[in-house]
Design a protein around this motif. Sequence first.
Motif, PDB file in Angstrom:
ATOM      1  N   CYS A 169       0.646  -1.191  -0.010  1.00 25.76           N
ATOM      2  CA  CYS A 169       0.140  -0.179   0.222  1.00 25.76           C
ATOM      3  C   CYS A 169       0.896   1.160  -0.030  1.00 25.76           C
ATOM      4  O   CYS A 169       0.580   2.001  -0.720  1.00 25.76           O
ATOM      5  N   ARG A 173       0.775   4.019  -3.145  1.00 29.50           N
ATOM      6  CA  ARG A 173       0.527   5.390  -2.762  1.00 29.50           C
ATOM      7  C   ARG A 173       1.818   6.258  -3.174  1.00 29.50           C
ATOM      8  O   ARG A 173       1.594   7.374  -3.647  1.00 29.50           O
ATOM      9  N   PRO A 180      -4.853   2.531  -2.246  1.00 24.76           N
ATOM     10  CA  PRO A 180      -5.372   1.262  -2.349  1.00 24.76           C
ATOM     11  C   PRO A 180      -5.743   0.988  -0.725  1.00 24.76           C
ATOM     12  O   PRO A 180      -5.543   1.655   0.274  1.00 24.76           O
ATOM     13  N   GLU A 181      -6.580  -0.250  -0.376  1.00 27.54           N
ATOM     14  CA  GLU A 181      -7.237  -0.541   1.041  1.00 27.54           C
ATOM     15  C   GLU A 181      -6.708  -2.028   1.026  1.00 27.54           C
ATOM     16  O   GLU A 181      -6.560  -2.952   0.303  1.00 27.54           O
ATOM     17  N   VAL A 188      -4.856  -6.940  -1.021  1.00 24.74           N
ATOM     18  CA  VAL A 188      -4.869  -5.470  -1.293  1.00 24.74           C
ATOM     19  C   VAL A 188      -5.924  -5.171  -2.333  1.00 24.74           C
ATOM     20  O   VAL A 188      -5.783  -5.678  -3.360  1.00 24.74           O
ATOM     21  N   TRP A 279      -5.937   1.568   6.671  1.00 21.04           N
ATOM     22  CA  TRP A 279      -6.166   1.362   5.291  1.00 21.04           C
ATOM     23  C   TRP A 279      -7.237   0.199   5.251  1.00 21.04           C
ATOM     24  O   TRP A 279      -7.518  -0.239   3.997  1.00 21.04           O
TER      25      TRP A 279
END
Length: 331
Positions: A169, A173, A180-181, A188, A279
């Motif tokens: 993540c 980013r 993303p989560e 992911v 996240w």
Amino acid sequence: MSVRQSLSVRQEVKKLLEANRDKSLSGQEIADKLGVTRAAVWKAVNVLKQEGYEIEAVNNLGYRLREESDILSAEGIGLKLEEKYRQNPIFVYKKIDSTNQEVKRKALEGAEEGLVVLAEEQTAGKGRRGRSFYSPSGCGIYMSILFRPTKEQTKDVVLVTTAASVAVCRAIRGVLNEEPEIKWVNDVCLRGKKICGILTEAVSDFESGQIDLVVVGIGINYAVPEQGYPEQLRDTVGAVCNDGEKIPRNVLAAAVLNELFALYDSLSDKKYIEDYRRWSNVIGKEIRFTSDDGWVDAHAVDICDDGGLLVELKNGDREILHTGEITLRVY
């Protein structure tokens, strides 16, 4: 020139072109830097072209690796690694059964911690619970990393999957400016679809019972295959990149490795758990999880400091899940 020397020249030419994507390098300039003849450079460039590298040759300017050229390479990844990780051995295969399997094979041969294996394509990519991981050629980052935890580190080694999720993540980013989560425990997601799966495998020493090595496998769907995803995956699987994005996979692969190596070195401080919570796409949601009695409905309350998922059952009881599978309940 021997085969070994020819291979070395090709690797060095590749490294120079990767490091200078924004400009052209003349054949003489490359030859002078490497201490070889222009003929050797010309030969190396042509072999690289045969391997699929998109190299532009312009009269009076020289050679340049085109922006859209996107082949995974140890040289391209190594350039983007933090200095302290650049000595870690990296192997890249055009096609392999499974990067996790290859790491375990190399571990048996004595490979040291920090070994990285990547492939353009996997024929038997491994997912959780014996499932396969769809790994088509040229549009994913399929890689596995070898760790050999010390006795002190083994008490926190269960958190490696959690750390790997955070590493992916953070890298996405930072490199792609996407958000993303994380779907507990090892997926992911981006834009509502799974774009990465993580499979961690531990091997114990038979005599001591202690964990001898840990293999972290990371599969990232980087771009949608030309033919699209198989029908059974289309509703749930996506890719990191939108159409037209051209950031080389080597850059993202290196970013993930930089994050993961740093997190592994500080597993015990657990500060990354805050990012994992932040996240998470399951906290506060109604879920179902697997149990010996089948699927159980529950409410996802929190992520614990040991990576477990705290859930509340319909009767008000609370339970911490450390393994298993969950799905979000849709009403």
